[in-house]
Structures are given as C-alpha cells and as structure tokens.
Design an enzyme around this catalytic site. Structure first.
Site, PDB file in Angstrom:
ATOM      1  N   SER A 132      65.422  61.599  59.486  1.00 42.40           N
ATOM      2  CA  SER A 132      66.729  61.851  58.890  1.00 42.40           C
ATOM      3  C   SER A 132      66.662  61.561  57.399  1.00 42.40           C
ATOM      4  O   SER A 132      65.615  61.182  56.877  1.00 42.40           O
ATOM      5  CB  SER A 132      67.784  60.962  59.542  1.00 42.40           C
ATOM      6  OG  SER A 132      67.628  59.635  59.072  1.00 42.40           O
ATOM      7  N   LYS A 133      67.808  61.701  56.751  1.00 43.57           N
ATOM      8  CA  LYS A 133      67.881  61.487  55.310  1.00 43.57           C
ATOM      9  C   LYS A 133      67.369  60.115  54.888  1.00 43.57           C
ATOM     10  O   LYS A 133      66.862  59.952  53.791  1.00 43.57           O
ATOM     11  CB  LYS A 133      69.333  61.625  54.844  1.00 43.57           C
ATOM     12  CG  LYS A 133      69.664  63.037  54.415  1.00 43.57           C
ATOM     13  CD  LYS A 133      70.970  63.030  53.649  1.00 43.57           C
ATOM     14  CE  LYS A 133      71.449  64.462  53.449  1.00 43.57           C
ATOM     15  NZ  LYS A 133      72.873  64.572  53.351  1.00 43.57           N
ATOM     16  N   ARG A 134      67.538  59.162  55.766  1.00 43.02           N
ATOM     17  CA  ARG A 134      67.086  57.807  55.450  1.00 43.02           C
ATOM     18  C   ARG A 134      65.611  57.771  55.091  1.00 43.02           C
ATOM     19  O   ARG A 134      65.155  56.891  54.385  1.00 43.02           O
ATOM     20  CB  ARG A 134      67.299  56.888  56.657  1.00 43.02           C
ATOM     21  CG  ARG A 134      68.680  56.310  56.767  1.00 43.02           C
ATOM     22  CD  ARG A 134      68.781  55.416  57.987  1.00 43.02           C
ATOM     23  NE  ARG A 134      68.441  56.131  59.218  1.00 43.02           N
ATOM     24  CZ  ARG A 134      67.393  55.868  59.961  1.00 43.02           C
ATOM     25  NH1 ARG A 134      66.550  54.916  59.623  1.00 43.02           N
ATOM     26  NH2 ARG A 134      67.161  56.566  61.063  1.00 43.02           N
ATOM     27  N   HIS A 135      64.858  58.742  55.611  1.00 38.93           N
ATOM     28  CA  HIS A 135      63.422  58.739  55.359  1.00 38.93           C
ATOM     29  C   HIS A 135      63.059  59.412  54.040  1.00 38.93           C
ATOM     30  O   HIS A 135      61.912  59.738  53.799  1.00 38.93           O
ATOM     31  CB  HIS A 135      62.690  59.421  56.512  1.00 38.93           C
ATOM     32  CG  HIS A 135      62.866  58.713  57.809  1.00 38.93           C
ATOM     33  ND1 HIS A 135      63.785  59.115  58.742  1.00 38.93           N
ATOM     34  CD2 HIS A 135      62.271  57.612  58.307  1.00 38.93           C
ATOM     35  CE1 HIS A 135      63.735  58.284  59.779  1.00 38.93           C
ATOM     36  NE2 HIS A 135      62.832  57.371  59.534  1.00 38.93           N
ATOM     37  N   GLY A 136      64.050  59.632  53.209  1.00 31.66           N
ATOM     38  CA  GLY A 136      63.765  60.269  51.923  1.00 31.66           C
ATOM     39  C   GLY A 136      64.032  61.753  52.006  1.00 31.66           C
ATOM     40  O   GLY A 136      64.929  62.182  52.721  1.00 31.66           O
TER      41      GLY A 136
END
Ligand code: GLU
Length: 465
Positions: free
Chosen positions: A238-242
């Site tokens: 997800s976005k959390r992973h960059g």
C-alpha cells in the site's frame, strides 16, 4: 489464437500490482504471438475518473505495454449489456427482483442468527405479482442450485466451488447499470478473450462468471490468478510502502525497462536469472513458471536493477529520460553540457535518474555555497596555491579533454610533491561545491572550459576569506 486483456477499473492511478497484471497478460499474448486488449472498466461511475483513465493510459505507454485493441470503455457498451440482460431474462437465466432493502436486511439477519452464510434466498425467482412500471428492481442471475463449478487455473491449478455456495447475484442495479461480474463476462466473450490473467482477489468471482458464460452458451476462457504482492514488511502493498503508482516510479527516477524487469520477477522466475530484456521476457515467459505464493516488494532489488539498466542502456536513451528529470528539477539544458555527457560520467554512480539530475545541477547552474564538511576536510593552508597553480596549468592547455586535464593536474601534483587528492579535492569543491564527482577531467569537461576558470577564481576568492 491467444487473446488476453488488461481490464483496470479507473478508480485511481495504476499501481504496481495492476502493472504486474498488465505485464503478465501482455507477456503471455506476446509470447504466444497472440493479441492483447486494453479495456477500461468504468461502469462504477461514481468512483471512475478521467484523471485515473489518463494515468492508466500514460503508465501503459510509459511502460510500453502496447495493446492491439482498445482501449474499450464499458460505459460505451451499455446497449450491448442491456441486450444480453434481456436475453438472459427471456431464457429464464435471469429475473427481476423487487425485494425491498428491509426484506433483504431481515433475511440477512435471520441467516446470521442461524449461523448461515448470508445469501439471497431466491424469493423473486417465481414472483407472480404485478409490479407497476416505476417500481424499482434489480436483475439477478439465476445461479444453478446444485452441482459444482470447476476450473483449472493456469497458476493455482484445479479449483472447485459448490453451486450451493453461490447465490443469485445482481447483474443490473436498480439504477439500470450493469455490474462488474456481468460486464466482464460479456466483454471477454465479445472480445474473444481466450485467457483471463488477473489478480487473485478475483478468484471468488470466477465461478459466478463461469456460470454466466454457460448460461450465455459461450466458451469459458482459461483463467490465471496471480498471487498478491506484499510490501517489504509482509503486509499488503500500500501507500505506506512508499511509491506505489507507476508514474511515481518515473518521478523517482526509475526506468521503464527496470520497472518491467523488476515486476516480471515478482511472481515469475527463470532459473536464478535476474535481468531480462523485453525480448527475453517475451521469449521465456511461460505461465508454468508463475509462482503460486505471494511475492514481496523489495526496493533494494529494484534499485539494483535500475542501476544495472543505467549502466547498460544506450546513452542516448538514458539522456532522453534524464532530460525529463532535469526539466522537473528546473534545470535549463541549454545552460550546460549535452546530457549525454552527464550520463557517460554518472552512469556508474547513480541508482536513479532523479539522483543523476540532482547531481547534475552544478553543471547547469552556478552556485556560491560549498559543502561545509568537504571544505573543512580539504581546504588547507596550501589549497589556495594549488588552485592558483591549477588555474595557470589549465589555462595553458591546448586541448580541452578529460585525458589532457587529468594529465596536467597529475603533473602539477608531482611537481608540488603532494598527493593527487590534495589537488583533485579542492578542485572538485571548486567545480561542484562538493567533494564528490566523477574523475576531475570528466568533471571539468562537464563544467566547460571558461566556467572551469571562473569557478576556480571564485573558489580562490571564497576560500581566501
Ligand atoms: N476491473 C477489475 C479490476 O480492476 C479487473 C477485472 C478482471 O480483470 O476481470 O480489479
């Protein structure tokens, strides 16, 4: 002939999971000498947006995943869907359902209380009531009650569902719009799709879709469901992973060749080979080698692959992509060297082209600040003399090329009986404002002759204070 498709819903940018699905579908078509279709599944009008469509097309183009047909838009095919729905109703494979929300909710509650899986009870299958024309209804597919639905998945192998597990799902909403599970079947049938390769979040839709194919009297395509991509930490990507959107990878300085190469290895392998040209991927891509288990995104590996491509792709091609980044960095290409020279000097030194563009700033823009740690380390008592004598030596050069520059500076170091570092490092600071750059000859070549002199003079003045 093999015909595959990529069928994204334009509810957001194209993320790496979608791009991997597109790549595998595209590769399979290309490997088999077949065709590849692009279809935009935009029936969910509230969540579909034009910017998302544009982002998908832009990403596909940037990755150079070319399609032979399309893009088709589902919103342009409503007449066709209506026609098939009418036909299914006429043949008894579908029916209008007038059940109210209240009734459906009460039914669900009852089923939950009894510990059953909530599913539509088929109440309107045999509805004899007269309904007025303005009474809202949905259309449901009449799923078989008994038996099994089975298919041999290209990736997961044999999969079987009990019909008793499936209910009469909605194929047309009360506002008249058709639903995903229905449109996808009509489209794949009309477009002659032979192999449906998609994410395994769709596995549970497949038995419903197969029943629809059968009701329509259509041949069922082969399905291949790709396992998920997880983040570095094992959770769903997800976005959390960059960066997750394809175009963000471009912004971050990755090459399309590198991203594709990275993506092909997310769930597919050929021995322990890591680097594949586009042609090799096409030649070697066989679905048997697709992995069943989820794969994890690994930014380090992507960086490594990108660096390999920066080292090996033709410099002109790299320079074109570098130019794109230079523009984003606000650099004026007319105020410095040919970007091809930057690529040549920096190809071994950068993992991304964004990094390269940032390092190239000093060749296109003058500066008045110097890296403090570098100055502290390298600007010593004798440095001014070194700079002055370097300037004199360089001004006397006949030919302005890297080898001649290096030679004259080495001779200077020897004559002053000091190490080359004591000459090169103050000059690097003078040229780039930092103590790191390619060989001093290459660096000065990038800076340019007159600017080299001016920068040495500026540094003498600055460091004399
Ligand atoms: N439109 C669906 C999605 O974006 C894909 C449908 C399919 O591939 O069958 O998830």
């Amino acid at each position: 002939m093999v015909k595959t498709r990529f069928a994204p819903s334009p509810t957001g940018y194209l993320h790496v999971g979608g791009a991997r699905t597109a790549l595998f579908s595209w590769l399979y078509a290309r490997h088999c000498g077949g065709q590849f279709v692009l279809r935009i599944e935009d029936t969910d009008r509230e969540r579909s947006t034009q910017p998302a469509i544009d982002a998908i097309l832009e990403s596909m183009q940037w990755l150079d995943l070319s399609w032979d047909e399309g893009p088709y838009y589902q919103t342009k095919r409503f007449d066709r869907y209506k026609e098939v729905i009418d036909e299914l109703i006429a043949k008894g494979h579908a029916y209008k359902c007038y059940c109210s929300k209240e009734r459906l909710e009460a039914m669900r509650e009852e089923q939950m209380k009894e510990g059953k899986k909530p599913r539509y009870d088929g109440h309107c299958r045999h509805d004899e009531t007269q309904h007025s024309a303005d009474e809202p209804y949905v259309v449901r597919f009449r799923n078989p009650d008994t038996g099994t639905v089975a298919f041999d998945d290209m990736v997961k192998g044999h999969i079987e569902f009990q019909n008793s597990e499936l209910d009469d799902f909605i194929i047309q909403r009360s506002d008249g719009t058709p639903t995903y599970n229905f449109c996808v079947v009509v489209d794949d049938f009309d477009m002659g799709i032979t192999h449906v390769i998609r994410g395994d979040d769709h596995v549970n839709n497949t038995p419903r879709q197969i029943n629809l194919y059968k009701a329509m009297g259509a041949a069922v395509p082969v399905f291949g469901h790709l396992a998920m991509i997880l983040g570095d930490d094992g959770t769903k990507l997800s976005k959390r992973h960059g960066a997750v959107s394809v175009m963000q990878y471009r912004e971050d300085g990755y090459l399309p060749e590198a991203l594709l190469n990275y993506l092909v290895r997310l769930g597919w392998s050929h021995g322990d080979q890591e680097l594949f040209s586009r042609e090799q991927m096409i030649e070697l891509f066989t679905p048997e080698a697709i992995t069943k288990s989820a794969s994890s995104f690994n930014t380090k590996k992507l960086n490594w692959i990108n660096a390999q491509y920066i080292k090996t792709l033709p410099v002109e091609q790299l320079a074109a992509e570098l130019l794109w980044h230079m523009e984003r960095e606000g650099l004026n290409k007319d105020n410095g060297p040919d970007p091809v020279l930057v690529v040549k000097a920096y190809a071994e030194r950068c993992q991304t082209l964004k990094e390269m563009a940032q390092k190239a700033r000093c060749y296109y823009e003058d500066f008045s600040e110097y890296d403090a740690a570098g100055v502290k380390k390298w600007i010593k008592e004798g440095s001014i003399e070194v700079l002055e004598r370097s300037l004199a030596a360089l001004e006397g050069l006949e030919s302005w090329d890297a080898a001649s520059i290096d030679k004259v500076l080495e001779e200077l170091a020897a004559s002053m009986e000091i190490g080359m570092g004591k000459v090169g490092q103050p000059l690097r600071l003078a040229m780039t404002g930092t103590p790191t750059s390619p060989g001093i000859g290459d660096t000065m070549l990038l800076v340019g002759r007159e600017r080299t002199y001016a920068r040495i003079k500026q540094a003498i003045e600055h460091f004399s204070k």
